[in-house]
Structures are given as structure tokens and as C-alpha cells.
Design a protein around this motif. Structure first.
Motif, PDB file in Angstrom:
ATOM      1  N   UNK A  39      16.426  -8.385  -8.657  1.00  0.00           N
ATOM      2  CA  UNK A  39      14.629  -9.086  -7.983  1.00  0.00           C
ATOM      3  C   UNK A  39      13.932  -8.675  -9.297  1.00  0.00           C
ATOM      4  N   UNK A  40      13.195  -9.194  -9.871  1.00  0.00           N
ATOM      5  CA  UNK A  40      11.934  -8.359  -9.974  1.00  0.00           C
ATOM      6  C   UNK A  40      11.347  -8.649  -9.299  1.00  0.00           C
ATOM      7  N   UNK A  41       9.894  -7.249  -9.390  1.00  0.00           N
ATOM      8  CA  UNK A  41       9.071  -7.133  -8.696  1.00  0.00           C
ATOM      9  C   UNK A  41       7.958  -6.429  -9.765  1.00  0.00           C
ATOM     10  N   UNK A  42       7.025  -6.131  -9.166  1.00  0.00           N
ATOM     11  CA  UNK A  42       5.513  -5.948  -9.262  1.00  0.00           C
ATOM     12  C   UNK A  42       4.830  -4.848  -8.867  1.00  0.00           C
ATOM     13  N   UNK A  43       4.287  -4.236  -9.327  1.00  0.00           N
ATOM     14  CA  UNK A  43       3.729  -2.893  -9.217  1.00  0.00           C
ATOM     15  C   UNK A  43       2.257  -2.584  -9.434  1.00  0.00           C
ATOM     16  N   UNK A  44       1.940  -2.525  -9.354  1.00  0.00           N
ATOM     17  CA  UNK A  44      -0.324  -3.235  -8.924  1.00  0.00           C
ATOM     18  C   UNK A  44      -1.126  -1.749  -8.612  1.00  0.00           C
ATOM     19  N   UNK A  45      -1.904  -1.619  -8.777  1.00  0.00           N
ATOM     20  CA  UNK A  45      -3.110  -0.679  -8.676  1.00  0.00           C
ATOM     21  C   UNK A  45      -4.435  -1.259  -8.216  1.00  0.00           C
ATOM     22  N   UNK A  46      -3.676  -0.862  -6.749  1.00  0.00           N
ATOM     23  CA  UNK A  46      -5.230  -2.295  -5.864  1.00  0.00           C
ATOM     24  C   UNK A  46      -6.192  -1.074  -5.112  1.00  0.00           C
ATOM     25  N   UNK A  47      -6.445  -0.150  -5.594  1.00  0.00           N
ATOM     26  CA  UNK A  47      -7.800   0.276  -5.796  1.00  0.00           C
ATOM     27  C   UNK A  47      -8.479   0.903  -7.136  1.00  0.00           C
ATOM     28  N   UNK A  48      -8.228   0.752  -8.154  1.00  0.00           N
ATOM     29  CA  UNK A  48      -8.450   0.645  -9.407  1.00  0.00           C
ATOM     30  C   UNK A  48      -8.559   2.438  -9.579  1.00  0.00           C
ATOM     31  N   UNK A  49      -8.255   3.250  -9.615  1.00  0.00           N
ATOM     32  CA  UNK A  49      -7.356   4.344  -9.167  1.00  0.00           C
ATOM     33  C   UNK A  49      -6.975   4.778 -11.119  1.00  0.00           C
ATOM     34  N   UNK A  50      -6.383   3.737 -11.937  1.00  0.00           N
ATOM     35  CA  UNK A  50      -4.998   4.473 -12.582  1.00  0.00           C
ATOM     36  C   UNK A  50      -3.564   4.092 -11.929  1.00  0.00           C
ATOM     37  N   UNK A  51      -3.728   4.405 -10.794  1.00  0.00           N
ATOM     38  CA  UNK A  51      -1.953   4.161  -9.682  1.00  0.00           C
ATOM     39  C   UNK A  51      -1.195   3.635  -9.691  1.00  0.00           C
ATOM     40  N   UNK A  52      -0.408   2.783 -10.237  1.00  0.00           N
ATOM     41  CA  UNK A  52       0.889   1.724 -10.034  1.00  0.00           C
ATOM     42  C   UNK A  52       0.777   2.151  -8.412  1.00  0.00           C
ATOM     43  N   UNK A  53      -0.100   1.903  -6.778  1.00  0.00           N
ATOM     44  CA  UNK A  53      -0.087   2.251  -5.774  1.00  0.00           C
ATOM     45  C   UNK A  53       0.763   1.264  -4.493  1.00  0.00           C
ATOM     46  N   UNK A  54       0.852   0.186  -5.340  1.00  0.00           N
ATOM     47  CA  UNK A  54       2.037  -0.925  -4.150  1.00  0.00           C
ATOM     48  C   UNK A  54       2.647  -1.605  -5.085  1.00  0.00           C
ATOM     49  N   UNK A  55       3.624  -1.809  -4.719  1.00  0.00           N
ATOM     50  CA  UNK A  55       5.128  -3.020  -5.161  1.00  0.00           C
ATOM     51  C   UNK A  55       5.125  -3.688  -4.253  1.00  0.00           C
ATOM     52  N   UNK A  56       5.194  -5.398  -5.037  1.00  0.00           N
ATOM     53  CA  UNK A  56       5.326  -6.013  -4.476  1.00  0.00           C
ATOM     54  C   UNK A  56       6.122  -7.092  -4.717  1.00  0.00           C
ATOM     55  N   UNK A  57       7.248  -7.590  -4.346  1.00  0.00           N
ATOM     56  CA  UNK A  57       8.692  -8.585  -4.433  1.00  0.00           C
ATOM     57  C   UNK A  57       7.985 -10.091  -5.429  1.00  0.00           C
ATOM     58  N   UNK A  58       6.819 -10.346  -4.858  1.00  0.00           N
ATOM     59  CA  UNK A  58       6.524 -11.190  -6.194  1.00  0.00           C
ATOM     60  C   UNK A  58       5.145 -11.518  -5.603  1.00  0.00           C
ATOM     61  N   UNK A  59       4.521 -12.733  -6.149  1.00  0.00           N
ATOM     62  CA  UNK A  59       3.102 -13.093  -6.183  1.00  0.00           C
ATOM     63  C   UNK A  59       2.738 -14.462  -5.852  1.00  0.00           C
ATOM     64  N   UNK A  60       1.689 -14.604  -5.145  1.00  0.00           N
ATOM     65  CA  UNK A  60       1.567 -15.615  -4.302  1.00  0.00           C
ATOM     66  C   UNK A  60       0.770 -17.175  -5.309  1.00  0.00           C
ATOM     67  N   UNK A  61       0.550 -18.278  -5.586  1.00  0.00           N
ATOM     68  CA  UNK A  61       0.138 -19.111  -6.195  1.00  0.00           C
ATOM     69  C   UNK A  61      -1.607 -18.253  -5.804  1.00  0.00           C
ATOM     70  N   UNK A  62      -2.290 -18.041  -4.621  1.00  0.00           N
ATOM     71  CA  UNK A  62      -3.757 -18.020  -4.519  1.00  0.00           C
ATOM     72  C   UNK A  62      -3.839 -16.182  -5.153  1.00  0.00           C
ATOM     73  N   UNK A  63      -2.985 -15.698  -5.933  1.00  0.00           N
ATOM     74  CA  UNK A  63      -2.828 -13.852  -6.732  1.00  0.00           C
ATOM     75  C   UNK A  63      -4.650 -14.258  -7.250  1.00  0.00           C
ATOM     76  N   UNK A  64      -5.199 -13.252  -6.484  1.00  0.00           N
ATOM     77  CA  UNK A  64      -6.160 -12.965  -7.542  1.00  0.00           C
ATOM     78  C   UNK A  64      -6.026 -11.514  -8.465  1.00  0.00           C
TER      79      UNK A  64
END
Length: 73
Positions: A39-64
Motif C-alpha cells: 500500500x502507498x503511504x505518506x511521510x510528512x514534515x509536520x513541524x517544519x524542521x526539515x525532517x519527515x517525522x510522521x507517516x500516514x497511510x492516506x490523506x483525507x479530503x480535508x488535508x491541508x
């Protein structure tokens, strides 16, 4: 507010799958990993420090996409 459709996207094709890098203003904020098997997955930088610190299995329709303050006076 920035929308995901406005991001610069870089596609990286590999034998084992596809990687999409999403950037705003040259700054990487998200990577979508689409493996050949699994399955596809997403790696996100949620803190803005340049590190991809969160892994999510998908993005909802309300993703910003994450937004950070770069400069303040």
C-alpha cells in the motif's frame, strides 16, 4: 492558504515503485511512496524542521499541507 495542487511535484521512478516529492518554495514538506507491491503511504514534515517525522497511510479530503512562519518582524 496553500493547497496541495499548488505544490511542485518531483517524480522519482524506481524498480521497486514510485516516489513523489511535494515542495512549496523549494522546501520539501511531504513524500508519497507508492511501492510496486503493498500500500502507498505518506511521510510528512509536520513541524517544519526539515525532517519527515510522521507517516500516514492516506490523506483525507480535508488535508491541508503543513504551513510554517518563515520570517516575522
Amino acid at each position: 492558504m496553500q493547497r496541495l495542487e499548488e505544490a511542485d511535484i518531483t517524480l522519482i521512478e524506481r524498480r521497486d515503485g514510485l516516489i513523489r516529492e511535494y515542495r512549496f518554495g523549494g522546501r520539501l514538506f511531504m513524500v508519497e511512496v507508492i511501492p510496486r507491491y503493498g500500500r502507498p503511504y505518506y511521510l510528512l514534515d509536520t513541524t517544519g524542521d526539515g525532517m519527515l517525522d510522521t507517516r500516514r497511510p492516506g490523506l483525507g479530503p480535508d488535508f491541508v499541507p503543513p504551513q510554517w512562519i518563515l520570517f516575522t518582524w
